[in-house]
Scaffold this motif. Structure first.
Motif, mmCIF file in Angstrom:
data_model
loop_
_atom_site.group_PDB
_atom_site.id
_atom_site.type_symbol
_atom_site.label_atom_id
_atom_site.label_comp_id
_atom_site.label_asym_id
_atom_site.label_seq_id
_atom_site.Cartn_x
_atom_site.Cartn_y
_atom_site.Cartn_z
ATOM 1 N N THR A 1 14.807 9.824 -19.306
ATOM 2 C CA THR A 1 14.282 9.455 -20.625
ATOM 3 C C THR A 1 12.816 9.063 -20.539
ATOM 4 O OG1 THR A 1 16.467 8.693 -21.325
ATOM 5 C CG2 THR A 1 14.581 7.907 -22.588
ATOM 6 N N SER A 2 12.476 8.286 -19.498
ATOM 7 C CA SER A 2 11.104 7.849 -19.299
ATOM 8 C C SER A 2 10.182 9.044 -19.073
ATOM 9 C CB SER A 2 11.025 6.902 -18.098
ATOM 10 O OG SER A 2 9.685 6.551 -17.818
ATOM 11 N N ASN A 3 10.638 10.007 -18.261
ATOM 12 C CA ASN A 3 9.835 11.199 -17.987
ATOM 13 C C ASN A 3 9.628 12.025 -19.262
ATOM 14 O OD1 ASN A 3 8.492 12.905 -15.961
ATOM 15 N ND2 ASN A 3 10.087 14.393 -16.451
ATOM 16 N N LEU B 1 9.513 10.889 -22.318
ATOM 17 C CA LEU B 1 8.540 10.186 -23.163
ATOM 18 C C LEU B 1 7.118 10.406 -22.668
ATOM 19 C CD1 LEU B 1 10.415 6.801 -23.768
ATOM 20 C CD2 LEU B 1 9.987 8.613 -25.438
ATOM 21 N N ILE B 2 6.939 10.353 -21.342
ATOM 22 C CA ILE B 2 5.610 10.576 -20.772
ATOM 23 C C ILE B 2 5.151 12.006 -21.044
ATOM 24 C CG2 ILE B 2 4.263 10.650 -18.637
ATOM 25 C CD1 ILE B 2 6.121 8.466 -17.541
ATOM 26 N N GLN C 1 3.223 8.179 -14.990
ATOM 27 C CA GLN C 1 2.464 7.459 -16.008
ATOM 28 C C GLN C 1 1.055 7.203 -15.488
ATOM 29 O OE1 GLN C 1 3.870 6.120 -19.183
ATOM 30 N NE2 GLN C 1 1.668 6.184 -19.531
ATOM 31 N N SER D 1 17.884 6.778 -17.291
ATOM 32 C CA SER D 1 16.688 6.026 -17.652
ATOM 33 C C SER D 1 15.435 6.732 -17.166
ATOM 34 C CB SER D 1 16.771 4.614 -17.061
ATOM 35 O OG SER D 1 15.603 3.892 -17.343
ATOM 36 N N ALA D 2 15.463 7.251 -15.934
ATOM 37 C CA ALA D 2 14.311 7.949 -15.373
ATOM 38 C C ALA D 2 14.026 9.222 -16.150
ATOM 39 C CB ALA D 2 14.561 8.267 -13.898
#
Length: 236
Positions: free
Chosen positions: A26-28, A30-31, A70, A23-24
């Motif tokens: 994937t989030s990184n 996207l950012i 973010q 999850s981390a």
């Protein structure tokens, strides 16, 4: 102690940590993508406000191991060394959020293209150049021989003076509009007079080149300038 620990709990903990890691990551990603997209838009608006197809902007992706936090406020962008603009340069990206400030530099590549004539297929030495052999294409400006004309009139009907590979930027210097031994027209002209006679090319020449030709009527050798296909101009 772990021997007595229920296997189901061990598997649950492993699953949770794995899920959090994915999850981390994937989030990184996207950012990072949002940041890269923002840099690309900023540079496009700066160097290519008219959205010309002759200018392409590519932002170099970040290493996926780089952690980007973010930003709670809009990111700010600044082109560095604008007076020393080069093909690739850094763009400063800043997050000016209170208590969470950060900055980084992202590399951007700007490529300028110009129109040039290129071969659509391989052309052998001595082969006749036709419309099917050439097409207008966009080429990186740094790779273009700006001395080459983009006029098809300086090419079509002439013969290749060397082997040309497919995709080669073809110019007047690659084609003889008048080739040695060709039957040609000699156009002798002055400010108020023009005489046209038949001749034979003693030398090969590209558009605009000076070559020797023979006047078939007088057998006289003269020097003239290659103009249109199989025509040489001589000043009276």
């Amino acid at each position: 102690m772990l021997k007595n620990f229920p296997k189901v709990y061990v598997l649950t903990i492993i699953f949770l940590f794995t899920t959090l890691g994915v999850s981390a990551s994937t989030s990184n990603s996207l950012i990072q993508k949002q940041l890269i997209d923002g840099v690309t838009r900023y540079v496009n608006q700066t160097v290519n406000p008219d959205d010309s197809e002759h200018i392409k902007v590519k932002t170099i992706p970040l290493d996926n191991r780089i952690r980007v936090n973010q930003c709670q406020v809009p990111l700010e962008y600044e082109m560095m060394n604008r007076r020393k603009f080069t093909r690739q340069f850094p763009v400063k990206v800043s997050c000016n959020a209170t208590g969470a400030y950060w900055k980084m530099f992202v590399q951007v590549r700007v490529t300028e293209y110009i129109e040039a004539l290129v071969t659509t297929k391989s052309v052998g030495k001595g082969e006749l150049i036709t419309e099917d052999h050439i097409t207008l294409s966009l080429i990186e400006k740094r790779n273009v021989d700006t001395g080459n004309a983009i006029s098809t009139e300086a090419l079509i009907g002439g013969r290749a003076i060397r082997n040309l590979h497919r995709g080669f930027q073809i110019g007047a210097n690659d084609v003889c509009l008048v080739c040695k031994g060709d039957s040609i027209s000699i156009v002798a002209q002055s400010s108020n007079m023009m005489i046209k006679t038949n001749g034979t090319a003693i030398e090969s020449g590209s558009f605009g080149e000076s070559i020797k030709v023979k006047n078939n009527s007088s057998d006289r050798i003269v020097k003239g300038t290659v103009g249109e296909l199989r025509q040489v101009y001589v000043n009276l």
